[in-house]
Design an enzyme around this catalytic site. Structure first.
Site, PDB file in Angstrom:
ATOM      1  N   ASP A  66       0.822  -1.207   0.000  1.00 23.19           N
ATOM      2  CA  ASP A  66       0.000   0.000   0.000  1.00 23.19           C
ATOM      3  C   ASP A  66       0.864   1.269   0.000  1.00 23.19           C
ATOM      4  OD1 ASP A  66      -2.049  -1.807   0.318  1.00 23.19           O
ATOM      5  OD2 ASP A  66      -2.885  -0.874   2.114  1.00 23.19           O
ATOM      6  N   HIS A 212       3.965  -2.194   3.020  1.00 21.29           N
ATOM      7  CA  HIS A 212       3.942  -0.856   2.430  1.00 21.29           C
ATOM      8  C   HIS A 212       5.242  -0.587   1.666  1.00 21.29           C
ATOM      9  CE1 HIS A 212       0.980  -0.673   5.666  1.00 21.29           C
ATOM     10  NE2 HIS A 212       0.387   0.294   4.992  1.00 21.29           N
TER      11      HIS A 212
HETATM   12 ZN   LIG Z   1      -2.457   3.526   3.257  1.00 21.01          ZN
END
Ligand SMILES: [Zn+2]
Length: 246
Positions: A66, A212
Site C-alpha cells: 500500500d 507498504h
Molecule cells: Zn495507506
C-alpha cells in the site's frame, strides 16, 4: 498506511469529531454510513459487508503493498520481486502516482497488479459521500491514465470503509479487499524481524499479506525495514509450499 487498529495510530492520523465533518448526515443515517468502518477491527462484519480479507485458493497467498509509489522504496521492492520471480498487488495512491507516474507505469509493465487505495490518504470516516466519490474517481482516472489499467481491487486508507465507498466499489466492480496478515511495517518500532514474524506466524494458504512500499504516511524510512523483511517472507511462503498469487 492501511493499519486497522486505531490505538496505535499516530496522532496526526486520528479522526477528528465525525459529526462536525459530515454536514447533512445525522442519527441513524450517520451510523449506517460509518458502520462499514468497523470492519477494519471486526472481522466477522466483513463477510456481511462483502469485504474480503483472504483468497479462496488454498495454495496461494497474495502479497500486497500500500501507499506507493515512492521514489526509493518502489524501485527497490520491484527489483526484489523481479529477482524472486514474484508478482504482487500495489494499492496505489493517486497523488503519489501524479508525483511518480513513471514508477506507477513500471509497476504495471512489470506484470504486477495495480489496485486502488485513494487519491489523498485520508480516513473515510471524515469524508462525505461526495468527497469519497471525488477522491476515488480522481484516483481511478490518474491510475488509468498512467498505467493503462483499470483497478479491480480496492482498499481504503487504514482499511476503513464507509457506506459511500462500499457502494461505489460495488457499482464500479472493485473488489473490496482487506488483509489477513499485517506486517505493521509502518510502525516506528518495526524491524525486519518483527515484520517477518508478524507476516509468517501461522501463514497459510489464502492469506492476504499487507506491507507498504512507501513512507509517505508513516514513520520516515519505514520501507527499509519492509525491504529487509521481504526475502524472509518469500522464504516462508516457499517453505510452506505456497505460491504467491499472480
Ligand atoms: Zn495507506
Amino acid at each position: 498506511m492501511t493499519h486497522g487498529r486505531t490505538h496505535a495510530r499516530p496522532p496526526e492520523h486520528r479522526s477528528p469529531s465525525r459529526t462536525s465533518l459530515l454536514p447533512g448526515i445525522a442519527g441513524a443515517a450517520l451510523r449506517a454510513y460509518l458502520l462499514p468502518g468497523a470492519a477494519a477491527v471486526c472481522p466477522p462484519l466483513r463477510a456481511a459487508l462483502g469485504v474480503r480479507d483472504r483468497l479462496e485458493a488454498a495454495d496461494e497467498v497474495l502479497l500486497t503493498f500500500d501507499d506507493g509509489p515512492h521514489p526509493q522504496a518502489t524501485p527497490a521492492v520491484l527489483d526484489l520481486l523481479r529477482d524472486a520471480g514474484v508478482k504482487a498487488t500495489f494499492f496505489l495512491v493517486g497523488e503519489q502516482v501524479e508525483r511518480c507516474p513513471q514508477l506507477a507505469a513500471e509497476i504495471a509493465s512489470a506484470g504486477h497488479e495495480v489496485a486502488l487505495h485513494c487519491h489523498r490518504h485520508r480516513c473515510l470516516l471524515r469524508l462525505t459521500p461526495r468527497q469519497v466519490r471525488d477522491d476515488l474517481g480522481r484516483a481511478q482516472a490518474v491510475i488509468g491514465e498512467t498505467t493503462g489499467r483499470r483497478p479491480r481491487r480496492y482498499r481504503p486508507p487504514y482499511g476503513i470503509f464507509n457506506a459511500a465507498a462500499l457502494a461505489l466499489a460495488r457499482a464500479q466492480g472493485w473488489e473490496p479487499l482487506l488483509w489477513s496478515k499485517d506486517g505493521r511495517d509502518w510502525q516506528r518500532r518495526a524491524s525486519a524481524d518483527s515484520i517477518a514474524a508478524r507476516v509468517t506466524r501461522g501463514l497459510r494458504g489464502g492469506d492476504v499479506i499487507l506491507l507498504h512500499d512507501a513512507d509517505h504516511y508513516s514513520t520516515p524510512g519505514s520501507w527499509r525495514q519492509t525491504l529487509a523483511a521481504l526475502p524472509r517472507v518469500l522464504d516462508a511462503i516457499n517453505d510452506q509450499r505456497l505460491r504467491v498469487a499472480r
